[in-house]
Design a protein around this motif. Structure first.
Motif, short mmCIF file in Angstrom:
data_model
loop_
_atom_site.label_atom_id
_atom_site.label_comp_id
_atom_site.label_asym_id
_atom_site.label_seq_id
_atom_site.Cartn_x
_atom_site.Cartn_y
_atom_site.Cartn_z
N LYS A 176 0.35 -0.70 -0.10
CA LYS A 176 -0.64 -0.13 0.40
C LYS A 176 0.71 1.54 -0.42
O LYS A 176 0.72 2.26 -0.69
N LYS A 202 -7.85 -5.14 -3.87
CA LYS A 202 -7.78 -4.04 -4.92
C LYS A 202 -7.68 -2.83 -3.78
O LYS A 202 -7.47 -2.00 -5.23
N TRP A 203 -5.94 -3.08 -3.90
CA TRP A 203 -4.80 -2.63 -3.80
C TRP A 203 -4.21 -2.82 -5.94
O TRP A 203 -3.51 -2.29 -6.42
N GLU A 217 -5.42 -0.02 -7.93
CA GLU A 217 -5.81 1.24 -6.94
C GLU A 217 -5.08 2.02 -8.42
O GLU A 217 -4.51 1.51 -9.63
N ASP A 218 -4.86 3.30 -8.47
CA ASP A 218 -4.10 3.90 -9.36
C ASP A 218 -2.90 4.19 -8.81
O ASP A 218 -2.52 4.58 -7.55
N VAL A 252 -2.92 6.21 -1.42
CA VAL A 252 -3.77 5.77 -0.18
C VAL A 252 -3.11 6.76 1.07
O VAL A 252 -2.27 6.56 1.67
#
Length: 228
Positions: free
Chosen positions: A62, A187-188, A191-192, A197
């Motif tokens: 993250k 979900k990670w 992510e852009d 985050v």
């Protein structure tokens, strides 16, 4: 013949024999329970250790988001380099566990670039940007590899414990914990990579995982208490 005496002696012998067998059986049962307890304890410890590393690697993944992938000026590039060096420094300790030399290679490459090039020059920026992209990709692969490694260790430890237990609470809590990690990982992946985050979001997810982890540890504690 004094039958009363004989019956009394036989009764004593029978009681002593029964007592011997009952005590022996009780001792064997206690030894089995103690062995079972220690085997469970070892498996539960391995589950907790492997999950802790799994959680930490997810956290590092993250924190890798938010890189400025555009060309940028020398000041932006310097910030990216410092951030990458900090990530590599942390990863170097973890790489020892996997007997990996990949981190050392990137330190060596960085030192070679800064000795011969300046970030003010176009060639220097191109080389350091190439180094950043390569190091970033290697960090991602290393962390994902670590997660797969620890996920397998978690599953193996759970299977080692599962043959000794019949406790749905532990199984359910372990499954909930791993499902939560997989949800976070997927979900990670969506992510852009150029957007960071938020710390609030990371803490929120860590708190959620901590609750599930505590539930699993509580189930383990209850099971160990019931074993002895």
């Amino acid at each position: 013949m004094d039958w009363t005496f004989i019956v009394s002696v036989l009764g004593s012998v029978i009681l002593a024999t029964l007592g011997y067998f009952l005590n022996g059986r009780q001792n064997r049962t206690l030894e089995k329970r103690k062995t079972k307890y220690h085997e469970k304890l070892k498996a539960y410890r391995r589950m907790n250790e492997s999950f802790s590393r799994l959680r930490n690697n997810l956290l590092f993944l993250k924190t890798y988001l938010g890189r400025s992938l555009e060309e940028g000026d020398s000041e932006t590039l310097e910030k990216d380099v410092l951030l990458m060096l900090s990530h590599l420094t942390i990863t170097r300790q973890h790489a020892k566990m996997m007997d990996s030399q990949v981190v050392h290679r990137y330190f060596d490459e960085y030192n070679e670039i800064v000795k011969t090039e300046s970030l003010e020059s176009k060639k220097g920026r191109e080389r350091i940007r190439g180094w950043l992209d390569s190091a970033y990709a290697s960090l991602l692969l290393f962390r994902i590899h670590m997660m797969m490694y620890d996920a397998e260790r978690f599953e193996q430890a759970f299977l080692d414990a599962d043959i000794l237990i019949d406790d749905w609470e532990i199984e359910n809590s372990a499954n909930a914990l791993m499902n939560s990690v997989m949800t976070d990982l997927m979900k990670w992946d969506e992510e852009d990579p150029t957007k960071t985050v938020s710390v609030h979001e990371i803490i929120r997810r860590l708190d959620h995982i901590a609750v599930l982890h505590k539930r699993m540890r509580g189930a383990m504690y209850n099971d160990l208490e019931n074993t002895l």
